[in-house]
Design an enzyme around this catalytic site. Sequence first.
Site, PDB file in Angstrom:
ATOM      1  N   SER A  68       0.896  -1.226  -0.134  1.00  0.00           N
ATOM      2  CA  SER A  68       0.125  -0.023   0.053  1.00  0.00           C
ATOM      3  C   SER A  68       0.949   1.321   0.082  1.00  0.00           C
ATOM      4  O   SER A  68       2.259   1.296   0.449  1.00  0.00           O
ATOM      5  CB  SER A  68      -0.915  -0.064   1.364  1.00  0.00           C
ATOM      6  OG  SER A  68      -1.798  -1.368   1.227  1.00  0.00           O
TER       7      SER A  68
HETATM    8  N1  SAH Z   1      -0.552  -4.894   4.113  1.00  0.00           N
HETATM    9  C1  SAH Z   1       0.219  -5.242   2.966  1.00  0.00           C
HETATM   10  C2  SAH Z   1      -0.734  -5.021   1.624  1.00  0.00           C
HETATM   11  C3  SAH Z   1      -0.884  -6.125   0.866  1.00  0.00           C
HETATM   12  S1  SAH Z   1      -2.096  -6.294  -0.521  1.00  0.00           S
HETATM   13  C4  SAH Z   1       1.518  -4.647   2.669  1.00  0.00           C
HETATM   14  O1  SAH Z   1       1.729  -3.803   3.498  1.00  0.00           O
HETATM   15  O2  SAH Z   1       2.140  -5.091   1.764  1.00  0.00           O
HETATM   16  C5  SAH Z   1      -3.300  -7.257   0.268  1.00  0.00           C
HETATM   17  C6  SAH Z   1      -3.077  -8.913   0.514  1.00  0.00           C
HETATM   18  O3  SAH Z   1      -4.201  -9.388   1.049  1.00  0.00           O
HETATM   19  C7  SAH Z   1      -2.599  -9.634  -0.688  1.00  0.00           C
HETATM   20  O4  SAH Z   1      -1.062  -9.953  -0.225  1.00  0.00           O
HETATM   21  C8  SAH Z   1      -3.582 -10.813  -0.871  1.00  0.00           C
HETATM   22  O5  SAH Z   1      -2.908 -12.095  -1.118  1.00  0.00           O
HETATM   23  C9  SAH Z   1      -3.973 -10.795   0.762  1.00  0.00           C
HETATM   24  N2  SAH Z   1      -5.539 -11.368   0.985  1.00  0.00           N
HETATM   25  C10 SAH Z   1      -6.486 -11.174  -0.170  1.00  0.00           C
HETATM   26  N3  SAH Z   1      -7.648 -12.098   0.444  1.00  0.00           N
HETATM   27  C11 SAH Z   1      -7.186 -12.587   1.634  1.00  0.00           C
HETATM   28  C12 SAH Z   1      -7.538 -13.436   2.659  1.00  0.00           C
HETATM   29  N4  SAH Z   1      -9.276 -13.635   2.478  1.00  0.00           N
HETATM   30  N5  SAH Z   1      -6.984 -13.608   3.757  1.00  0.00           N
HETATM   31  C13 SAH Z   1      -5.693 -13.329   3.737  1.00  0.00           C
HETATM   32  N6  SAH Z   1      -4.954 -12.509   3.065  1.00  0.00           N
HETATM   33  C14 SAH Z   1      -5.836 -12.235   1.775  1.00  0.00           C
END
Ligand code: SAH
Length: 221
Positions: A68
């Site tokens: 993000s």
């Molecule tokens: N907080 C992260 C943002 C990652 S983007 C950072 O700072 O890099 C969102 C993430 O959510 C992705 O890696 C995706 O695989 C994960 N995601 C999507 N659905 C999910 C679920 N049901 N449970 C766990 N993770 C999930």
Amino acid sequence: MTAMMNRNDTRSLREQMVRSQLVQRKIRDVRTLDAMRSVPREAFVPEKYRVSAYDDRPLPIGEDQTISQPYMVALMTEALELGGGETVLEIGTGSGYQTAVLAEMAKTVFSKERIGVLAERARVLLEQLGYANVTVLVGDGTQGAAEHAPFDAIIVTAGSPGVPVSLKEQLADGGRLVIPVGSRGYQELNRIRRQGDQFVTENLGGCVFVPLIGVQGWEWN
Ligand code: SAH
């Protein structure tokens, strides 16, 4: 970041990011600003994006996912109102960057990621950086992590069609849940505060996240 850049360079890039992207846009919580000054964001982005690590935008991290934008990380973190003693659940570990920011500010952090390779990479990196209060879990975070509940704060870093019931149930009394809710392409950032059996929702503004995929989220397709 190139190999030629040293720790002082990245520290000054962070300071600049905090001032121009966060303070300017009214992030006020001192603990959030300090955490954003401390975490080396360049360590969480792929090699080829290191020069852009402190840019005012999200960046690709592989597996069609993103780290993000710094401002969004700060806004969501501030909204959790962390004082230092909390047990926090993050859904969507991704790069582990948001996880590290939370680890700087809370007592214990559980972070759950559905994609195994991302979870493993984040786990190793967070350990290397010395974050001993973090546990990375693999699985569908829409169902929370009942075995570690209740949580004083829950943050969902993927966009959801609604508020998963499991996450509300796993919130401690007085706890805060911050989650983007909306369509696949656009969401509103919600803060939901539990007061006994009541849940009070505030809208913190528009945002765009990758989809939350799971039994209480979007279908995979
Ligand atoms: N907080 C992260 C943002 C990652 S983007 C950072 O700072 O890099 C969102 C993430 O959510 C992705 O890696 C995706 O695989 C994960 N995601 C999507 N659905 C999910 C679920 N049901 N449970 C766990 N993770 C999930």
